[in-house]
Design an enzyme around this catalytic site. Structure first.
Site, PDB file in Angstrom:
ATOM      1  N   TRP A 129       0.835  -1.201   0.000  1.00  0.00           N
ATOM      2  CA  TRP A 129       0.000   0.000   0.000  1.00  0.00           C
ATOM      3  C   TRP A 129       0.869   1.251   0.000  1.00  0.00           C
ATOM      4  O   TRP A 129       0.384   2.343  -0.305  1.00  0.00           O
ATOM      5  CB  TRP A 129      -0.934   0.003   1.212  1.00  0.00           C
ATOM      6  CG  TRP A 129      -0.270   0.350   2.528  1.00  0.00           C
ATOM      7  CD1 TRP A 129       0.844  -0.226   3.066  1.00  0.00           C
ATOM      8  CD2 TRP A 129      -0.687   1.366   3.451  1.00  0.00           C
ATOM      9  NE1 TRP A 129       1.137   0.353   4.279  1.00  0.00           N
ATOM     10  CE2 TRP A 129       0.220   1.331   4.543  1.00  0.00           C
ATOM     11  CE3 TRP A 129      -1.732   2.289   3.475  1.00  0.00           C
ATOM     12  CZ2 TRP A 129       0.106   2.191   5.639  1.00  0.00           C
ATOM     13  CZ3 TRP A 129      -1.842   3.139   4.574  1.00  0.00           C
ATOM     14  CH2 TRP A 129      -0.934   3.083   5.630  1.00  0.00           C
ATOM     15  N   LYS A 189       1.592   1.230  16.635  1.00  0.00           N
ATOM     16  CA  LYS A 189       2.845   1.242  15.881  1.00  0.00           C
ATOM     17  C   LYS A 189       3.039   2.556  15.122  1.00  0.00           C
ATOM     18  O   LYS A 189       4.117   3.141  15.119  1.00  0.00           O
ATOM     19  CB  LYS A 189       2.873   0.084  14.886  1.00  0.00           C
ATOM     20  CG  LYS A 189       4.088   0.109  13.951  1.00  0.00           C
ATOM     21  CD  LYS A 189       3.976  -0.883  12.812  1.00  0.00           C
ATOM     22  CE  LYS A 189       5.120  -0.693  11.829  1.00  0.00           C
ATOM     23  NZ  LYS A 189       5.000  -1.553  10.636  1.00  0.00           N
ATOM     24  N   GLN A 190       1.981   3.013  14.435  1.00  0.00           N
ATOM     25  CA  GLN A 190       2.131   4.141  13.520  1.00  0.00           C
ATOM     26  C   GLN A 190       0.780   4.777  13.258  1.00  0.00           C
ATOM     27  O   GLN A 190      -0.251   4.302  13.734  1.00  0.00           O
ATOM     28  CB  GLN A 190       2.753   3.683  12.199  1.00  0.00           C
ATOM     29  CG  GLN A 190       1.891   2.732  11.381  1.00  0.00           C
ATOM     30  CD  GLN A 190       2.587   2.231  10.130  1.00  0.00           C
ATOM     31  OE1 GLN A 190       3.609   1.577  10.195  1.00  0.00           O
ATOM     32  NE2 GLN A 190       2.026   2.557   8.985  1.00  0.00           N
ATOM     33  N   GLU A 203      -0.017  -2.142  12.691  1.00  0.00           N
ATOM     34  CA  GLU A 203       0.132  -3.596  12.637  1.00  0.00           C
ATOM     35  C   GLU A 203       0.390  -4.226  13.997  1.00  0.00           C
ATOM     36  O   GLU A 203       0.597  -5.436  14.089  1.00  0.00           O
ATOM     37  CB  GLU A 203       1.250  -3.950  11.654  1.00  0.00           C
ATOM     38  CG  GLU A 203       0.871  -3.606  10.233  1.00  0.00           C
ATOM     39  CD  GLU A 203       2.042  -3.628   9.255  1.00  0.00           C
ATOM     40  OE1 GLU A 203       1.784  -3.765   8.052  1.00  0.00           O
ATOM     41  OE2 GLU A 203       3.195  -3.463   9.700  1.00  0.00           O
TER      42      GLU A 203
END
Length: 770
Positions: free
Chosen positions: A354, A557-558, A485
């Site tokens: 992606w 995570k992000q 994730e």
């Protein structure tokens, strides 16, 4: 994307330094970096060039990973590496697919850069000319090596070594021939390609070598039953270059590679027939054409300007040439570390994620829409495989794999099955990229040749994934993973549901655009599902939980939920947007990738908090950019992760273009809102913004913002609304934009098709409390 840190990286790094310190006798590796003794203790080296487009140093990075790359979209390599990679050339079945290594028969080193010598070479990457240069000032000569992947002869990597004799006025000086020792360092045999022993032949008095082999394994036997052919040719390299005692001479050495033997050989012969300087100028001219089409210039902040120019150089090095001596092969997309890397697990093996559509695509689209078209073409070319994957998983339409490469099948590593199973938002991200492409180009031909089909089939996939929940009255999308994730197999990922909803709405809109030649069934049904998708929202905290059941205080995570504000530009209250930013900033783990902070920067610019934006902006690149060649790492120092990290670069470019410049893309307009100068800049210019065929320049200073029109497309009449007046744009016109906007550039509606509602879960009426 995935990223798994080795638990003992810091320990390993310390042991590595101890080993380097202990090894006094230098052993030259096939990768051919600068000598270890020269670089002990040099974690990074300094860029000494005052020019924004040139990165120069006396000392190469101590870690070869941070060497720059050269490439032309067909072939690429890292400087002084023993490896060459080629567009679309992979080896290994399924999850073990990776870029196939071709030995670097182009890796030629001057011996004075390999050993202790009484010289101080200057190493330079010229991003305008697309060339890496080595200059060595010797007692009797100046030697300059130019290394580049030719932008017109696209199968060729060229080494040119110029030796200029110095003039001596000492009457006692004894003139002798000048001898320059060099070395070819191709590395060991490839483990990916079975190359037979090379065969020599004489061409125009020069010895060339050639060998043709095959990759050993394919990604998927059903999709690609035969190994892939690859042929390489290269010129013989002597131990010494000999020139007369006066004057100068240019020596040209070439390596070519292609899947077609005839093309590889013909290209090498043709390059050798060219005059050395003409050969170089043809290459430079093609690079200059690229920068004539579009560029970003930041005055007053040289460091930032260099970072931006480095990003465009690396992007363009992995994108195909617009003009080529031989027709180009099919293009296989941009991977997270570009074409010059991808042979290892750490560098994501050259696969497409992606990352391409979400992080790299938007800035490329705005300046180079032809390349955006090629990126989408890769998805069209592999759509039949996405149809098979959807059917295999019990769904309709197109389900694109999390990772893909040559054949388009799922090639996620066996290490990481969860991302392949659950991270289905990639299909929605592809659809969102298509939305942006159609918004800026209105490309009717693209719709006719696959565009209508891919948009509606992605919508069919989401329709089959959405299941009505009779307790809430909403459609749920269960068993997914968002961009974060650290949380897998969740229900109603807020990012996934919004991007899925936008995919469904886009299919309704495209059905109208395509109705003269493409007739899907009941397009309004897609919009009905999108309208009723679940959208997690907390009234108590006025923010978006990442998914149903997310517990506040749980680290991520992000950037995930904050992506609703940008790039998705989902409508919400300013308070909600600010709460999303503030909360998730405190919840993001420290060793996450740079894109998080790029998106937070844009968010704070959107809510008009420039001081907060500037502070986070520094976090989005400092520590990720490695000197002297502006190579990005996935993780902040002292870790590295993937290198050279195009994904982080793409997120950062969006901060510049869509954050500080304030540009935003909508289906019915291009908008400029609150343009600002980046930190410490005095002037900020984006040249070559492409919108509906127009070529625009945006110039921002502390005192004014100007929009200039270079050219227009006769098919689309453009009007600028500056908040008070409508101004019809014409070639040569420059408009001074008053205040902070928003300023809107628009044309008449496309085919009188009604714009999609883009409301998910009726959140503006009934927030979902979780």
């Amino acid at each position: 994307m995935w990223n798994f840190l080795a638990h003992n990286k810091q320990v390993a790094a310390m042991l590595g330094l101890m080993v380097v310190a202990a090894v006094v006798a230098i052993v030259l590796t096939t990768k051919g970096g600068s000598s270890a003794a020269e670089n002990i203790g040099l974690e990074e080296t300094e860029d000494i060039s005052p020019a924004s487009h040139v990165f120069s140093t006396h000392n190469l990075p101590s870690n070869d990973k941070f060497m720059p790359s050269i490439g032309n979209g067909h072939i690429a390599t890292n400087i002084f590496s023993d490896t060459v990679y080629m567009n679309g050339l992979y080896n290994g079945q399924a999850g073990y697919s990776h870029r196939a290594r071709i030995p670097a028969w182009a890796n030629i080193r001057l011996n004075s850069t390999l050993t202790h010598a009484p010289y101080s070479p200057i190493y330079s990457l010229d991003t305008k000319e697309g060339v890496f240069k080595v200059r060595v000032d010797r007692e009797r000569s100046v030697v300059t090596q130019r290394i580049y992947a030719h932008r017109f002869y696209t199968r060729a990597i060229v080494n040119q070594i110029q030796v200029e004799a110095k003039t001596h006025y000492d009457p006692n000086f004894v003139y002798q021939e000048i001898w320059i020792p060099i070395k070819l360092m191709p590395g060991e045999a490839s483990k990916d390609i079975t190359f037979p022993d090379p065969v020599p032949e004489i061409v125009d008095g020069r010895t060339i070598w050639g060998t043709c082999g095959q990759t050993k394994e394919s990604e998927d036997l059903e999709q690609q039953p035969l190994p892939v052919d690859v042929c390489a040719y290269w010129t013989s390299v002597p131990d010494y270059l000999v020139v007369p005692q006066h004057g100068s001479r240019v020596f040209t050495f070439v390596m070519t590679a292609d899947k077609n033997k005839t093309i590889a050989r013909q290209e090498l012969v043709k390059v050798l027939q060219e005059d050395g300087e003409n050969l170089y100028q043809k290459h430079v001219e093609e690079w200059q054409k690229l920068y004539h089409q579009g560029s970003i210039d930041i005055e007053g902040n040289l460091e930032l300007d260099k970072v931006v120019k480095g990003i465009w150089y690396y992007f363009l090095s992995s994108l195909p040439s617009e003009k080529s001596f031989h027709p180009l092969d099919r293009f296989y997309g941009l991977s997270p570390t570009g074409l010059a890397r991808g042979g290892t697990f750490e560098d994501y093996e050259g696969h497409n994620f992606w990352d391409t559509e979400t992080w790299m695509f938007p800035s490329i689209l705005l300046l180079y829409p032809k390349y955006a078209n090629k990126l989408l073409q890769y998805r069209l070319d592999t759509a039949h495989v996405a149809a098979k994957l959807a059917k295999y998983t019990g769904n309709k339409g197109y389900r694109f794999p999390w990772e893909s490469a040559y054949t388009g099948v799922e090639v996620t590593q066996p290490c990481c099955p969860d991302v392949a199973i659950f991270e289905q938002h990639i299909s929605g991200c592809i659809s969102f990229a298509i939305r942006q492409y159609l918004a800026t180009t209105r490309d009717e031909e693209w719709l006719k040749h696959g565009g209508c089909d891919i948009v509606t089939n992605i919508a069919d996939f989401w329709e089959s994934r959405a299941v009505i929940n009779y307790n809430t009255g909403y459609y749920d999308i269960s068993n997914v993973m968002g961009p974060d994730e650290d949380h897998r197999n969740v229900n109603n990922s807020v990012f996934t549901n919004v991007v899925a909803g936008f995919s469904l709405y886009l299919a309704q809109y495209v059905s109208c655009l395509c109705k003269a030649y493409y007739m899907p069934k009941d397009p309004d049904h897609w919009a009905d599902i999108a309208w009723s998708l679940a959208l997690p929202y907390s009234e108590e905290f006025d923010y978006h939980p990442q998914f149903s059941g997310y517990e506040r205080g749980d680290k991520i995570k992000q950037a995930d939920a904050v992506l609703l504000g940008f790039p998705l530009q989902y409508a919400m209250n300013v308070s909600t947007r600010l709460n999303d930013l503030t909360y998730y900033e405190s919840m993001t783990r420290e060793n996450g990738p740079a894109m998080t902070w790029s998106m937070h920067t844009i968010g704070h610019l959107q809510v008009d908090d420039a001081s907060k934006a500037d502070a986070i902006f520094n976090m989005s690149y400092e520590g990720f950019v490695r000197e002297p060649f502006k190579v990005w790492s996935e993780l902040r120092r002292p870790d590295s992760g993937a290198v050279n990290f195009f994904t982080g670069m793409g997120g950062f470019l969006q901060t510049i273009v869509f954050g500080y410049a304030g540009v935003s893309i909508h289906l019915d307009k291009l908008q400029i809102n609150k343009p600002r100068l980046p930190p410490h800049a005095t002037k900020f210019t984006i040249r070559g913004i492409k919108y509906l065929g127009a070529n625009l320049t945006l110039e921002i200073t502390a005192n004014y913002t100007k929009l200039s029109v270079t050219s227009l497309d006769d098919n689309w009449r453009l009007v600028l609304n500056d908040g008070k007046y409508n101004i019809t744009l014409a070639p040569g016109i420059t408009v001074l934009l008053p205040g902070s906007g928003p300023f809107t550039v628009y044309s008449e509606p496309w085919k009188d098709c009604k714009l999609p509602a883009d409301i998910i879960g009726q959140n503006y009426l009934r927030p979902i409390n979780t």
